[in-house]
Motif scaffolding. Structure first.
Motif, PDB file in Angstrom:
ATOM      1  N   ARG A  42     -56.869  42.156 -13.401  1.00  0.00           N
ATOM      2  CA  ARG A  42     -56.153  41.739 -14.479  1.00  0.00           C
ATOM      3  C   ARG A  42     -54.741  41.113 -14.090  1.00  0.00           C
ATOM      4  N   ARG A  43     -54.263  41.439 -13.116  1.00  0.00           N
ATOM      5  CA  ARG A  43     -52.859  40.676 -12.706  1.00  0.00           C
ATOM      6  C   ARG A  43     -53.338  39.162 -12.236  1.00  0.00           C
ATOM      7  N   ARG A  44     -54.416  39.150 -11.459  1.00  0.00           N
ATOM      8  CA  ARG A  44     -54.885  37.703 -10.974  1.00  0.00           C
ATOM      9  C   ARG A  44     -55.404  36.823 -12.223  1.00  0.00           C
ATOM     10  N   GLU A  45     -56.174  37.546 -13.313  1.00  0.00           N
ATOM     11  CA  GLU A  45     -56.364  36.749 -14.512  1.00  0.00           C
ATOM     12  C   GLU A  45     -55.129  36.151 -15.284  1.00  0.00           C
ATOM     13  N   SER A  46     -54.126  37.173 -15.259  1.00  0.00           N
ATOM     14  CA  SER A  46     -53.062  36.585 -16.018  1.00  0.00           C
ATOM     15  C   SER A  46     -52.273  35.566 -15.186  1.00  0.00           C
ATOM     16  N   GLU A  47     -52.223  35.728 -14.011  1.00  0.00           N
ATOM     17  CA  GLU A  47     -51.461  34.394 -13.184  1.00  0.00           C
ATOM     18  C   GLU A  47     -52.349  33.262 -13.496  1.00  0.00           C
ATOM     19  N   ILE A  48     -53.685  33.305 -13.537  1.00  0.00           N
ATOM     20  CA  ILE A  48     -54.421  32.030 -13.675  1.00  0.00           C
ATOM     21  C   ILE A  48     -54.109  31.565 -15.152  1.00  0.00           C
ATOM     22  N   LEU A  49     -54.358  32.282 -16.016  1.00  0.00           N
ATOM     23  CA  LEU A  49     -53.891  31.865 -17.387  1.00  0.00           C
ATOM     24  C   LEU A  49     -52.408  31.324 -17.425  1.00  0.00           C
ATOM     25  N   GLN A  50     -51.474  31.883 -17.049  1.00  0.00           N
ATOM     26  CA  GLN A  50     -50.038  31.426 -17.071  1.00  0.00           C
ATOM     27  C   GLN A  50     -49.999  30.026 -16.397  1.00  0.00           C
ATOM     28  N   SER A  51     -50.597  30.065 -15.129  1.00  0.00           N
ATOM     29  CA  SER A  51     -50.387  28.843 -14.399  1.00  0.00           C
ATOM     30  C   SER A  51     -51.010  27.532 -15.172  1.00  0.00           C
ATOM     31  N   VAL A  52     -52.291  27.790 -15.717  1.00  0.00           N
ATOM     32  CA  VAL A  52     -53.004  26.757 -16.675  1.00  0.00           C
ATOM     33  C   VAL A  52     -51.931  26.384 -17.543  1.00  0.00           C
ATOM     34  N   GLN A  53     -51.433  27.316 -18.317  1.00  0.00           N
ATOM     35  CA  GLN A  53     -50.602  27.209 -19.620  1.00  0.00           C
ATOM     36  C   GLN A  53     -49.414  26.227 -19.152  1.00  0.00           C
ATOM     37  N   ASN A  54     -48.730  26.687 -18.224  1.00  0.00           N
ATOM     38  CA  ASN A  54     -47.489  26.160 -17.444  1.00  0.00           C
ATOM     39  C   ASN A  54     -47.836  24.771 -16.985  1.00  0.00           C
ATOM     40  N   ASN A  55     -48.989  24.539 -16.568  1.00  0.00           N
ATOM     41  CA  ASN A  55     -49.070  23.176 -15.966  1.00  0.00           C
ATOM     42  C   ASN A  55     -49.382  22.061 -16.999  1.00  0.00           C
ATOM     43  N   ASN A  56     -49.914  22.639 -18.300  1.00  0.00           N
ATOM     44  CA  ASN A  56     -50.608  21.715 -19.222  1.00  0.00           C
ATOM     45  C   ASN A  56     -49.938  22.224 -20.719  1.00  0.00           C
ATOM     46  N   PRO A  57     -48.808  21.981 -20.889  1.00  0.00           N
ATOM     47  CA  PRO A  57     -47.754  22.581 -22.125  1.00  0.00           C
ATOM     48  C   PRO A  57     -48.575  22.069 -23.483  1.00  0.00           C
TER      49      PRO A  57
END
Length: 80
Positions: A42-57
């Motif tokens: 779950r931690r890794r999944e959250s990191e992926i989702l956060q990264s995708v969102q941060n890089n493409n606001p």
């Protein structure tokens, strides 16, 4: 109508690239199975989702939905 056809050709070309990249991602996810104690991280999944969102606001909501589905499919492939 020619302009629409040109746009659709570009979309089709991008779709082919996206599909190839997804297959490559899925194959890598399958390889991670032997290193993990649990299929879900779950931690890794959250990191992926956060990264995708941060890089493409501008498109973060849509991308979050898409990547949730990608992660779900990745987990399903790891179960096989």
């Amino acid at each position: 109508m020619e302009e629409l056809d040109k746009i659709r050709e570009k979309i089709d070309a991008i779709d082919k690239i996206v599909a190839k990249l997804l297959v490559a991602r899925f194959l890598l996810c399958i390889q991670t199975r032997s290193f993990k104690k649990s299929l879900r991280d779950r931690r890794r999944e959250s990191e992926i989702l956060q990264s995708v969102q941060n890089n493409n606001p501008a498109h973060k909501s849509s991308l979050k939905k898409i990547f949730k589905k990608i992660i779900k499919e990745s987990v399903c492939l790891q179960k096989k």
